[in-house]
Design a protein around this motif. Structure first.
Motif, PDB file in Angstrom:
ATOM      1  N   CYS A 248     -35.588  67.157  -0.705  1.00 54.69           N
ATOM      2  CA  CYS A 248     -36.280  68.283  -1.333  1.00 54.69           C
ATOM      3  C   CYS A 248     -37.510  68.650  -0.509  1.00 54.69           C
ATOM      4  CB  CYS A 248     -36.687  67.942  -2.761  1.00 54.69           C
ATOM      5  SG  CYS A 248     -37.455  69.318  -3.623  1.00 54.69           S
ATOM      6  N   LYS A 249     -37.569  69.896  -0.082  1.00 48.93           N
ATOM      7  CA  LYS A 249     -38.678  70.374   0.750  1.00 48.93           C
ATOM      8  C   LYS A 249     -39.583  71.346  -0.005  1.00 48.93           C
ATOM      9  CE  LYS A 249     -37.015  68.338   4.409  1.00 48.93           C
ATOM     10  NZ  LYS A 249     -37.437  66.981   4.627  1.00 48.93           N
ATOM     11  N   LYS A 250     -39.450  71.383  -1.314  1.00 50.28           N
ATOM     12  CA  LYS A 250     -40.190  72.359  -2.122  1.00 50.28           C
ATOM     13  C   LYS A 250     -41.683  72.077  -2.123  1.00 50.28           C
ATOM     14  CE  LYS A 250     -36.522  74.471  -3.664  1.00 50.28           C
ATOM     15  NZ  LYS A 250     -36.125  75.503  -4.510  1.00 50.28           N
ATOM     16  N   ARG A 251     -42.419  73.174  -2.239  1.00 54.76           N
ATOM     17  CA  ARG A 251     -43.868  73.094  -2.371  1.00 54.76           C
ATOM     18  C   ARG A 251     -44.275  73.913  -3.582  1.00 54.76           C
ATOM     19  NH1 ARG A 251     -46.452  72.878   3.685  1.00 54.76           N
ATOM     20  NH2 ARG A 251     -45.443  70.918   4.218  1.00 54.76           N
TER      21      ARG A 251
ATOM     22  N   TRP B 284     -46.979  69.267  -2.863  1.00 50.31           N
ATOM     23  CA  TRP B 284     -45.982  69.432  -1.827  1.00 50.31           C
ATOM     24  C   TRP B 284     -45.046  68.235  -1.872  1.00 50.31           C
ATOM     25  CZ3 TRP B 284     -49.126  71.623   2.886  1.00 50.31           C
ATOM     26  CH2 TRP B 284     -49.685  72.852   2.511  1.00 50.31           C
TER      27      TRP B 284
ATOM     28  N   HIS C 180     -42.591  62.685  -0.367  1.00 51.52           N
ATOM     29  CA  HIS C 180     -41.458  61.912   0.164  1.00 51.52           C
ATOM     30  C   HIS C 180     -41.797  61.284   1.519  1.00 51.52           C
ATOM     31  CE1 HIS C 180     -38.424  62.644  -2.864  1.00 51.52           C
ATOM     32  NE2 HIS C 180     -38.782  63.912  -2.907  1.00 51.52           N
ATOM     33  N   LYS C 181     -42.486  62.027   2.357  1.00 56.38           N
ATOM     34  CA  LYS C 181     -42.853  61.511   3.679  1.00 56.38           C
ATOM     35  C   LYS C 181     -43.781  60.297   3.552  1.00 56.38           C
ATOM     36  CE  LYS C 181     -43.455  64.519   6.885  1.00 56.38           C
ATOM     37  NZ  LYS C 181     -43.981  65.596   7.738  1.00 56.38           N
TER      38      LYS C 181
ATOM     39  N   ASP D 121     -42.344  67.594  -0.309  1.00 54.76           N
ATOM     40  CA  ASP D 121     -41.930  67.052   0.988  1.00 54.76           C
ATOM     41  C   ASP D 121     -42.947  66.041   1.518  1.00 54.76           C
ATOM     42  OD1 ASP D 121     -43.725  69.225   1.358  1.00 54.76           O
ATOM     43  OD2 ASP D 121     -42.920  69.669   3.339  1.00 54.76           O
ATOM     44  N   GLN D 122     -44.218  66.280   1.270  1.00 51.10           N
ATOM     45  CA  GLN D 122     -45.252  65.356   1.731  1.00 51.10           C
ATOM     46  C   GLN D 122     -45.240  64.059   0.927  1.00 51.10           C
ATOM     47  OE1 GLN D 122     -47.182  65.798   4.524  1.00 51.10           O
ATOM     48  NE2 GLN D 122     -45.744  67.492   4.771  1.00 51.10           N
TER      49      GLN D 122
END
Length: 142
Positions: A90-93, A127, A132-133, A129-130
């Protein structure tokens, strides 16, 4: 097929910085509900990767000053509006818009954020994506 990974309460605490007592409180209040299995005379508690992300979102939003009620609302909105937010792909913000004791979850877009700031609304970036990172880095270093 990818095998599901589970984490103990201690693992979740170490990865997210959330205290064991806080995890127990959220479990008791059914905010984030892990798998609880009976084993002998005690119980075994395991969190899935889904609950790991949920706890991380909770910890982050509490750390920026939102209260538990607001954070629960945002987590429930995320679950309803973006059910795949716990998926590492998931890259959603999003942006959490706070004002007059209320919070709303909106998709992030720069022009809208600027307009809200000009209206003196508080904006908190969320965010996914952040998150998850950061979790990937922490898990690989634990």
């Amino acid at each position: 097929m990818k095998q599901e990974v589970f984490f103990s309460s201690k693992d979740i605490s170490k990865i997210t910085g959330c205290s064991l007592r806080q995890l127990q409180y959220w479990r008791d209040k059914e905010v984030v509900v892990p798998f609880i299995g009976a084993s002998g005379t005690g119980k075994t508690i395991y969190y899935s990767s889904v609950e790991l992300v949920e706890v991380s979102v909770m910890v982050y939003l509490l750390s920026v000053g939102l209260n538990l009620e607001m954070v629960q609302k945002i987590l429930n909105d995320l679950r309803a509006k973006e059910p795949d937010f716990t998926d590492s792909g998931c890259k959603k913000r999003f942006m959490v818009v706070a004002g007059d004791g209320t919070v709303d979850l909106l998709p992030y877009e720069q022009e809208g954020a600027i307009a809200l700031l000009e209206e003196n609304k508080g904006i908190i970036p969320l965010w996914i994506d952040q998150i998850h990172k950061i979790l990937e880095i922490k898990i690989n270093h634990c």
